[in-house]
Design a protein around this motif. Structure first.
Motif, PDB file in Angstrom:
ATOM      1  N   GLY A  87      31.425  85.472 -47.794  1.00  0.00           N
ATOM      2  CA  GLY A  87      32.203  85.182 -47.176  1.00  0.00           C
ATOM      3  C   GLY A  87      33.800  84.872 -46.886  1.00  0.00           C
ATOM      4  O   GLY A  87      34.740  85.134 -45.958  1.00  0.00           O
ATOM      5  N   GLY A 106      30.198  90.168 -47.844  1.00  0.00           N
ATOM      6  CA  GLY A 106      29.546  91.163 -47.420  1.00  0.00           C
ATOM      7  C   GLY A 106      30.767  91.411 -45.794  1.00  0.00           C
ATOM      8  O   GLY A 106      31.800  90.598 -45.727  1.00  0.00           O
ATOM      9  N   CYS A 153      33.047  90.371 -57.307  1.00  0.00           N
ATOM     10  CA  CYS A 153      31.547  89.871 -55.986  1.00  0.00           C
ATOM     11  C   CYS A 153      31.186  91.401 -56.651  1.00  0.00           C
ATOM     12  O   CYS A 153      30.141  91.046 -54.755  1.00  0.00           O
ATOM     13  CB  CYS A 153      32.332  90.041 -54.547  1.00  0.00           C
ATOM     14  N   LYS A 177      35.693  83.857 -39.018  1.00  0.00           N
ATOM     15  CA  LYS A 177      37.203  84.254 -39.178  1.00  0.00           C
ATOM     16  C   LYS A 177      38.174  84.195 -38.046  1.00  0.00           C
ATOM     17  O   LYS A 177      37.128  84.529 -36.787  1.00  0.00           O
ATOM     18  CB  LYS A 177      37.025  86.286 -39.503  1.00  0.00           C
TER      19      LYS A 177
HETATM   20  P1  AMP Z   1      31.988  89.176 -41.917  1.00  0.00           P
HETATM   21  O1  AMP Z   1      31.846  90.267 -41.261  1.00  0.00           O
HETATM   22  O2  AMP Z   1      31.963  87.879 -41.083  1.00  0.00           O
HETATM   23  O3  AMP Z   1      31.339  88.537 -42.708  1.00  0.00           O
HETATM   24  O4  AMP Z   1      33.562  89.154 -42.945  1.00  0.00           O
HETATM   25  C1  AMP Z   1      33.663  89.779 -43.346  1.00  0.00           C
HETATM   26  C2  AMP Z   1      34.743  89.510 -44.464  1.00  0.00           C
HETATM   27  O5  AMP Z   1      34.599  88.021 -45.083  1.00  0.00           O
HETATM   28  C3  AMP Z   1      35.080  90.479 -45.286  1.00  0.00           C
HETATM   29  O6  AMP Z   1      35.786  92.150 -45.062  1.00  0.00           O
HETATM   30  C4  AMP Z   1      36.132  89.515 -46.091  1.00  0.00           C
HETATM   31  O7  AMP Z   1      37.364  89.614 -45.628  1.00  0.00           O
HETATM   32  C5  AMP Z   1      35.473  88.307 -45.964  1.00  0.00           C
HETATM   33  N1  AMP Z   1      34.737  87.920 -47.219  1.00  0.00           N
HETATM   34  C6  AMP Z   1      33.678  87.918 -47.204  1.00  0.00           C
HETATM   35  N2  AMP Z   1      32.577  87.786 -48.620  1.00  0.00           N
HETATM   36  C7  AMP Z   1      33.962  88.289 -49.691  1.00  0.00           C
HETATM   37  C8  AMP Z   1      33.788  87.253 -50.874  1.00  0.00           C
HETATM   38  N3  AMP Z   1      32.922  87.553 -51.540  1.00  0.00           N
HETATM   39  N4  AMP Z   1      34.720  87.421 -51.155  1.00  0.00           N
HETATM   40  C9  AMP Z   1      36.702  87.154 -50.452  1.00  0.00           C
HETATM   41  N5  AMP Z   1      35.820  87.816 -49.365  1.00  0.00           N
HETATM   42  C10 AMP Z   1      35.148  87.860 -48.642  1.00  0.00           C
END
Ligand code: AMP
Length: 552
Positions: free
Chosen positions: A315, A340, A362, A448
């Motif tokens: 996340g 993810g 990651c 987000k």
């Molecule tokens: P969501 O769909 O709410 O799970 O958000 C997805 C977004 O979270 C991704 O497009 C990234 O911008 C961010 N994100 C998810 N995992 C990571 C991670 N391990 N490191 C950095 N950003 C992440």
């Protein structure tokens, strides 16, 4: 297929079936096999209640039949704003049995979000608790219903008031319809089983159709990568409908392997530790903001946390020192970075990866047929090792958001590659390193916030001439939101006034700006666009200066 869903091209569908990724079964059919295979095992623990797979099957048959009896139908969209309670899981499974489509709403969502989700999806049903703290959902859902002709059913967890039906009663009341009614429902596995929500790059959230085929594959494969087995006890403290706790591998992944899921209503460290100890939890899903609270809890040493095998963090980017401290505090657990997105693509670091991969990256995608490109603004791939925007395509990554063809035309290439807005670099090991993001959102502890959505609301304030919302660094949450405001002449504004104004608009609390900067104008880049980068740098500098001044 539900109108507004963008199908996978037939040749890809054929390939995913041939390779066995797609089983062409509905989630209900997939679950039916598990409910029989693991009948006597514990599937779910919530508070003092415990359910075997057989219990879940029986209770959700009953609930599904009662949902049919009140008039719900296959493909009905349902907005549940429930906390981490067993009833969410029961509802989710019952909806799968009737081909209904839950939307990944949160208990923290309020009128603004719920009404958006109902309108965007054409939902027939809202499901909500009577109260969350002091907040009563009933009156706002009633308003949403008055404004949304599609909304027929208001199901409340608890005692029903006028115009409501009680979910509790629908679960408990013996169904009048025969079980065979469920067998008559035909579900197309290429239809959505769930709508996840996109944090998105523009104001209004987008609905992400996750089809039966792709969502089942997603959970099974993530479960394999995360070492989920029949002995797994997966603790779910993050909001239950989010993609990661629900399906990556989450509750669904635990079910696919015959393990158990334990629900926690809170992320308070002492209570989470108490649950890990009591239930001998093996898997814990965190976002770094939650993990930081856990490792900073002074009483951590008082609990037996030695059952933990995996702490899966996603996340948000996890800082290396957080990972190292976590390793020290949970020596029995692998601290696993996971990138993810609700749109599909999942990357994980693997158990047997070399130390430098575990520390710096990651991970890499879970499916050999996940295609990943790092691209520039013109969709051209950047040279290996350079930073580019992640674009992807594969058997569980969407081909379009629901019902927004114009937006899709921008985010998707004609060949189906999806532009994610995340900036990454390819590590020499073949894994990926997150380098930031191009999309205009704030990642507050993994939740987000679309900057544009909040800006549009703030612009309605009579004192505001112009506005830009940007992320500011926060040691615990990773980021919080700062609002830069240009005032109209002769007006003033405080953060408290701005907060009260936004609360009046009935948005989720986590979307409120936590700092206000009044500026004479907003900096613009050479292209004439507001330079959010400059603003984010300015507030970061200010925070740093304030911190230094405090420590002197
Ligand atoms: P969501 O769909 O709410 O799970 O958000 C997805 C977004 O979270 C991704 O497009 C990234 O911008 C961010 N994100 C998810 N995992 C990571 C991670 N391990 N490191 C950095 N950003 C992440």
């Amino acid at each position: 297929m539900l109108e507004g869903v963008v199908p996978f091209p037939p040749e890809d569908q054929k390939r995913w079936r041939e390779k066995g990724y797609w089983q062409d079964k509905s989630l209900a059919q997939e679950f039916a096999v598990l409910f029989e295979r693991y009948a006597d095992r514990v599937a779910l623990i919530a508070g003092e209640r415990q359910y075997t797979y057989r219990d879940i099957d029986r209770i959700t048959d009953n609930l599904a039949l009662n949902l049919l009896e009140i008039g719900m139908q296959p493909l009905d969209r349902v907005v549940p704003t429930l906390p981490n309670v067993a009833e969410f899981v029961l509802l989710y499974v019952a909806l799968q049995k009737i081909g209904g489509i839950p939307i990944a709403a949160l208990v923290t969502h309020r009128y603004m979000e719920i009404s958006q989700f109902v309108k965007l999806s054409g939902a027939t049903t809202c499901v909500y608790p009577e109260k969350q703290g002091d907040f009563r959902f009933g009156p706002i859902i009633e308003r949403v219903q008055q404004e949304s002709p599609s909304l027929k059913f208001r199901l409340v967890l608890g005692t029903a008031g006028p115009g409501e039906l009680s979910l509790t009663e629908l679960i408990e009341r013996p169904a009048k319809l025969a079980r065979s009614e469920l067998d008559r429902i035909a579900i197309d596995p290429t239809d959505p089983a769930m709508f996840q929500l996109s944090g998105g790059t523009t104001g209004i959230p987008k609905l992400i159709p996750r089809t039966h085929n792709d969502y089942a594959y997603n959970s099974k494969t993530a479960a394999d990568v995360c070492g989920v087995t029949g002995d797994t006890v997966m603790l779910i403290a993050l909001p239950i409908a989010h993609n990661l706790p629900l399906a990556c591998p989450g509750i669904q992944g635990a079910f696919f392997k015959g393990g158990s899921a334990v629900l926690s209503l809170t992320t308070r460290p002492k209570e989470v530790f108490g649950l890990i100890q009591k239930q001998r939890a093996t898997h814990l899903k965190v976002v770094p903001a939650f993990l930081i609270r856990l490792i900073n809890e002074p009483s951590i040493g008082e609990y037996d946390l030695s059952s933990l095998r995996l702490i899966q963090s996603g996340g948000q980017r996890m800082q290396p020192e957080v990972r190292l401290r976590t390793h020290r505090l949970f020596p029995t657990a692998f601290v696993q970075e996971n990138f993810g997105m609700s749109e599909g693509l999942l990357m994980f670091v693997r158990w047997d990866d070399p130390e430098e991969v575990k520390l710096e990256t990651c991970g890499r995608p879970i499916c050999p047929d996940d295609e990943v490109k790092l691209i520039d603004d013109e969709w051209r791939e950047v040279p290996a090792g350079e930073v580019g925007e992640l674009a992807c395509r594969g058997p569980y990554t969407l081909r379009g958001y629901f019902g927004v063809p114009e937006y899709n035309a921008r985010q998707f290439a004609p060949d189906g590659f999806f532009r994610t807005g995340d900036l990454m670099r390819l590590h020499p090991s073949g894994n990926y390193v997150v380098e930031g993001r191009g999309k205009d959102l704030i990642n507050r502890g993994g939740e987000k916030i679309s900057a544009e959505e909040v800006e549009n609301l703030i612009l309605m304030h009579p004192a505001v001439e112009n506005i830009a919302c940007v992320p500011m660094p926060d040691p615990n949450l990773g980021e919080k939101m700062c609002a830069f405001v240009v005032l109209r002449e002769g007006h003033s504004l405080t953060l408290n006034e701005l907060t009260a104004f936004l609360m009046d608009k009935e948005i989720a609390k986590f979307k409120l700006p936590e700092r206000l900067e009044i500026v004479p104008d907003l900096p613009v880049s050479t292209f004439g666009k507001v330079s959010k980068k400059a603003l984010a740098e300015a507030v970061a500098k200010k925070l740093e200066a304030e911190r230094t001044a405090k420590s002197l």
